[in-house]
Design an enzyme around this catalytic site. Structure first.
Site, short mmCIF file in Angstrom:
data_model
loop_
_atom_site.label_atom_id
_atom_site.label_comp_id
_atom_site.label_asym_id
_atom_site.label_seq_id
_atom_site.Cartn_x
_atom_site.Cartn_y
_atom_site.Cartn_z
N LEU A 107 -25.58 -3.15 29.16
CA LEU A 107 -26.52 -2.05 29.37
C LEU A 107 -25.85 -0.87 28.69
O LEU A 107 -24.75 -0.47 29.08
CB LEU A 107 -26.73 -1.79 30.86
CG LEU A 107 -27.88 -0.88 31.28
CD1 LEU A 107 -29.23 -1.44 30.81
CD2 LEU A 107 -27.89 -0.68 32.78
N ASP A 108 -26.46 -0.33 27.63
CA ASP A 108 -25.74 0.64 26.80
C ASP A 108 -25.37 1.89 27.60
O ASP A 108 -25.92 2.17 28.67
CB ASP A 108 -26.52 0.98 25.54
CG ASP A 108 -27.82 1.72 25.81
OD1 ASP A 108 -27.75 2.86 26.29
OD2 ASP A 108 -28.89 1.17 25.52
N ALA A 109 -24.41 2.64 27.07
CA ALA A 109 -23.85 3.79 27.79
C ALA A 109 -24.90 4.83 28.13
O ALA A 109 -24.79 5.52 29.15
CB ALA A 109 -22.73 4.42 26.97
N SER A 111 -27.94 4.26 29.02
CA SER A 111 -28.92 3.72 29.96
C SER A 111 -28.29 3.57 31.34
O SER A 111 -27.07 3.59 31.49
CB SER A 111 -29.44 2.37 29.47
OG SER A 111 -30.04 2.51 28.19
#
Length: 241
Positions: A107-109, A111
């Protein structure tokens, strides 16, 4: 317990990743029953003495599966050479070391929302590979008011990097004069897929929250909080209906 490859045992004990374990083996820092171990060697932790850098290898940790509500700005990583905060830092000190916990998927930074941490390699594979059917649900605010045609394109699957994308379950939740909230249900998770798709359609993401993984929902878990999953939740994730 049957003999297993040393790098797998070292990773399962929470000492390091399998790739790092291979490096330690190549460097001659691992011994089994007092003899220098080689890459590809196997051992049975119930009967063999395994040591790394002269220290006995810790016992395989208790199986664990945690749900974390990841805040924005926290990396889905066990460590970061640049010193940025990671998801393991959301846990108490006794769970950060020696438990072998690692993020399941990413889960990208930028998000936030639901993220699983596990110390079981087979479970990690089941939870992260698309073929096992774990659909993820997102709540997304995008800039502007996408047209019905744009939403239909998104639901059908917008190609990325010349490759087709799977259809998306899409529901419009609400709109303001400047933004739109959508619910997306997806069976694949390519790198920054939602953000890239939204940008291609001309409606960049303003906020992205994953609030369910399969049947597992964040519910009232506070941002930055975590909880351990019970047996029933574990089984539901391993064998989705």
């Amino acid at each position: 317990m049957a003999a297993e490859r040393l790098q797998k045992l070292m990773a399962a004990a929470g000492l390091c990743s399998r790739r790092q374990a291979e490096t330690l083996l190549r460097q001659g820092l691992v011994q089994v029953n007092g003899a220098l171990a080689q890459l590809g060697d196997r051992a049975d932790p119930a009967s063999d003495r395994i040591s790394v850098r002269g220290q006995a290898l810790a016992a395989r940790p208790e199986p664990m599966l945690l749900l974390v509500n990841k805040p924005v700005g926290v990396l889905c990583s066990c460590r970061d050479p640049r010193g940025r905060p990671t998801v393991l830092e959301l846990l108490p000190a006794e769970l950060r070391q020696g438990r072998g916990l690692h993020p399941v998927g990413r889960l990208d930074a930028d998000s936030r929302g639901a993220l699983l941490l596990s110390n079981q390699g087979d479970l990690t594979l089941r939870l992260s590979h698309p073929r096992y059917g774990h659909r993820k649900t997102y709540r997304v605010w995008v800039e502007g008011r996408p047209s019905a045609q744009a939403l239909a394109r998104w639901a059908a699957g917008v190609p990325l990097d010349g490759q087709p994308s799977q259809p998306v379950g899409l529901r419009l939740i609400q709109q303001t004069s400047q933004a739109t909230e959508l619910e997306l249900v997806m069976g694949e998770g390519r790198n920054r897929q939602i953000r890239r798709t939204a940008a291609l359609l001309g409606h960049p993401v303003l906020d992205l929250q994953r609030w369910a993984i399969g049947s597992l929902r964040l519910a009232d878990l506070p941002e930055g909080g975590w909880r351990r999953l019970d047996h029933q939740e574990w089984q539901a994730l391993k064998f989705p209906s």
